[in-house]
Design a protein around this motif. Structure first.
Motif, PDB file in Angstrom:
ATOM      1  N   PRO A 118       0.821  -1.209   0.000  1.00 35.12           N
ATOM      2  CA  PRO A 118       0.000   0.000   0.000  1.00 35.12           C
ATOM      3  C   PRO A 118       0.857   1.261   0.000  1.00 35.12           C
ATOM      4  N   MET A 119       0.314   2.336  -0.555  1.00 29.52           N
ATOM      5  CA  MET A 119       1.068   3.577  -0.653  1.00 29.52           C
ATOM      6  C   MET A 119       1.451   4.124   0.709  1.00 29.52           C
ATOM      7  N   SER A 120       0.623   3.852   1.725  1.00 34.55           N
ATOM      8  CA  SER A 120       0.857   4.395   3.051  1.00 34.55           C
ATOM      9  C   SER A 120       1.558   3.415   3.981  1.00 34.55           C
ATOM     10  N   SER A 121       2.155   2.357   3.434  1.00 31.64           N
ATOM     11  CA  SER A 121       2.738   1.311   4.268  1.00 31.64           C
ATOM     12  C   SER A 121       4.122   0.935   3.769  1.00 31.64           C
ATOM     13  N   ASP A 122       4.910   0.345   4.660  1.00 37.46           N
ATOM     14  CA  ASP A 122       6.211  -0.196   4.264  1.00 37.46           C
ATOM     15  C   ASP A 122       6.214  -1.713   4.396  1.00 37.46           C
ATOM     16  N   ARG A 123       5.021  -2.321   4.402  1.00 34.32           N
ATOM     17  CA  ARG A 123       4.909  -3.772   4.573  1.00 34.32           C
ATOM     18  C   ARG A 123       4.069  -4.356   3.439  1.00 34.32           C
ATOM     19  N   VAL A 124       4.617  -5.357   2.772  1.00 36.23           N
ATOM     20  CA  VAL A 124       3.897  -6.048   1.703  1.00 36.23           C
ATOM     21  C   VAL A 124       2.800  -6.926   2.308  1.00 36.23           C
ATOM     22  N   GLU A 125       1.604  -6.845   1.743  1.00 37.79           N
ATOM     23  CA  GLU A 125       0.474  -7.647   2.201  1.00 37.79           C
ATOM     24  C   GLU A 125       0.153  -8.722   1.166  1.00 37.79           C
ATOM     25  N   ARG A 126       0.069  -9.944   1.597  1.00 36.28           N
ATOM     26  CA  ARG A 126      -0.274 -11.043   0.687  1.00 36.28           C
ATOM     27  C   ARG A 126      -1.781 -11.056   0.452  1.00 36.28           C
ATOM     28  N   LEU A 127      -2.187 -11.143  -0.805  1.00 39.73           N
ATOM     29  CA  LEU A 127      -3.595 -11.091  -1.170  1.00 39.73           C
ATOM     30  C   LEU A 127      -4.195 -12.455  -1.445  1.00 39.73           C
ATOM     31  N   THR A 128      -3.389 -13.446  -1.728  1.00 41.75           N
ATOM     32  CA  THR A 128      -3.863 -14.764  -2.153  1.00 41.75           C
ATOM     33  C   THR A 128      -3.599 -15.825  -1.091  1.00 41.75           C
TER      34      THR A 128
END
Length: 234
Positions: A118-128
Motif C-alpha cells: 500500500p502507498m501508506s505502508s512499508d509492509r507487503v500484504e499477501r492477497l492470495t
C-alpha cells in the motif's frame, strides 16, 4: 494509470515455463502470471499463449470471470484427450485487474501469488491463499510435510468441477506484485522479507526480487518470475 515491469530468471530448470502478460480493454487493465507445471518446450510454449489468453479474458470480463473462462476451456480440452491429458501442459495462475475508480480484483488458482504494498505502508500484504496440500493441511490443523506444497489442488487443466478458484478485492492504490513460487518460496524459507526487494522503479524491484530468490534457493532454484505494477485508482 500504472507502470509495470516483468522479470524472469530460469534458475536451475531446463526451460523457462513461467509467463506473464498484460492486456488493456476500455480502460480496464489485466496483469497475468502463469507458472507452468513441468519443464519442457511444450509447457513453455503453451504457458506463454495461455498467459496472453488469460490477460485478454480478464480485461474483458474481470479477474474472476476471465479466470473461470480460461480454466473451463483448458479443463474441457484435457477432458477430451482422455488418458493423454496427463502429459498435456498445465499451469497455476494469478490475474489482477485494475480499472479507474474501481477496486483491484485478483483471482487465482494454485500457488502463484499476488501481494500489495500500500502507498501508506512499508509492509507487503499477501492477497492470495495457496491452493496446495500444504494449505489444506494447515486448514485442517495438521503440520504439513516438507513436500506438501508441491502438490497443487487447483490449476489450469484441472478437470475437477469443484476445483477452487480464489478471488479478492482491495483498494487499487499501491504497488502490485505477482510472483511465481520460485520467486517467493526461497525468501519465505529463508525468512527474508519481500519488502526489502520491491522498492525503487518497477524494473529494478522485479529484478531485485527474482535475483534474491535465486540467490536464496540453495542450489534448487526454480523458475523465478515477478511482475510488478504501480497502481493508481484515479
Amino acid at each position: 494509470m500504472s507502470t509495470h515491469s516483468s522479470v524472469q530468471l530460469i534458475g536451475g530448470r531446463s526451460h523457462q515455463c513461467d509467463a506473464t502478460a498484460t492486456y488493456t480493454h476500455q480502460g480496464r487493465r489485466a496483469y497475468a502470471l502463469l507458472d507452468g507445471i513441468g519443464s519442457t518446450e511444450e509447457v513453455r510454449m503453451w504457458t506463454r499463449t495461455a498467459a496472453r489468453r488469460l490477460a485478454r479474458a480478464a480485461a474483458h470480463a474481470g479477474a474472476l470471470e476471465g479466470l473461470r473462462e480460461i480454466h473451463a476451456a483448458r479443463a474441457a480440452e484435457l477432458a477430451d484427450e482422455g488418458w493423454r491429458a496427463h502429459d498435456m501442459p498445465m499451469a497455476v495462475a494469478v490475474v489482477a485487474v485494475t480499472e479507474p475508480g474501481q477496486r483491484l480484483d485478483v483471482a487465482w488458482c494454485g500457488d502463484a501469488r499476488a501481494y500489495l504494498l500500500p502507498m501508506s505502508s512499508d509492509r507487503v500484504e499477501r492477497l492470495t491463499t495457496d491452493h496446495n496440500m500444504r494449505q489444506v493441511l494447515i486448514d485442517m490443523g495438521v503440520e504439513p510435510g516438507p513436500y506438501a506444497r508441491n502438490r497443487v489442488t487447483s490449476y489450469l487443466g484441472d478437470t475437477n468441477p469443484y476445483a477452487p478458484l480464489g478471488f479478492t478485492q482491495v483498494p487499487s492504490r499501491g504497488r502490485l506484485v505477482l510472483a511465481s513460487d520460485g520467486a517467493y518460496e526461497p525468501l519465505e524459507d529463508a525468512e527474508v522479507a519481500m519488502t526489502d526487494y520491491v522498492t525503487g522503479s518497477t524494473r529494478r524491484a522485479a529484478q531485485a526480487l527474482v535475483q534474491a530468490a535465486i540467490a536464496h534457493a540453495d542450489g534448487r532454484a526454480d523458475n523465478a518470475t515477478a511482475l510488478i505494477a504501480d497502481l493508481s485508482d484515479s
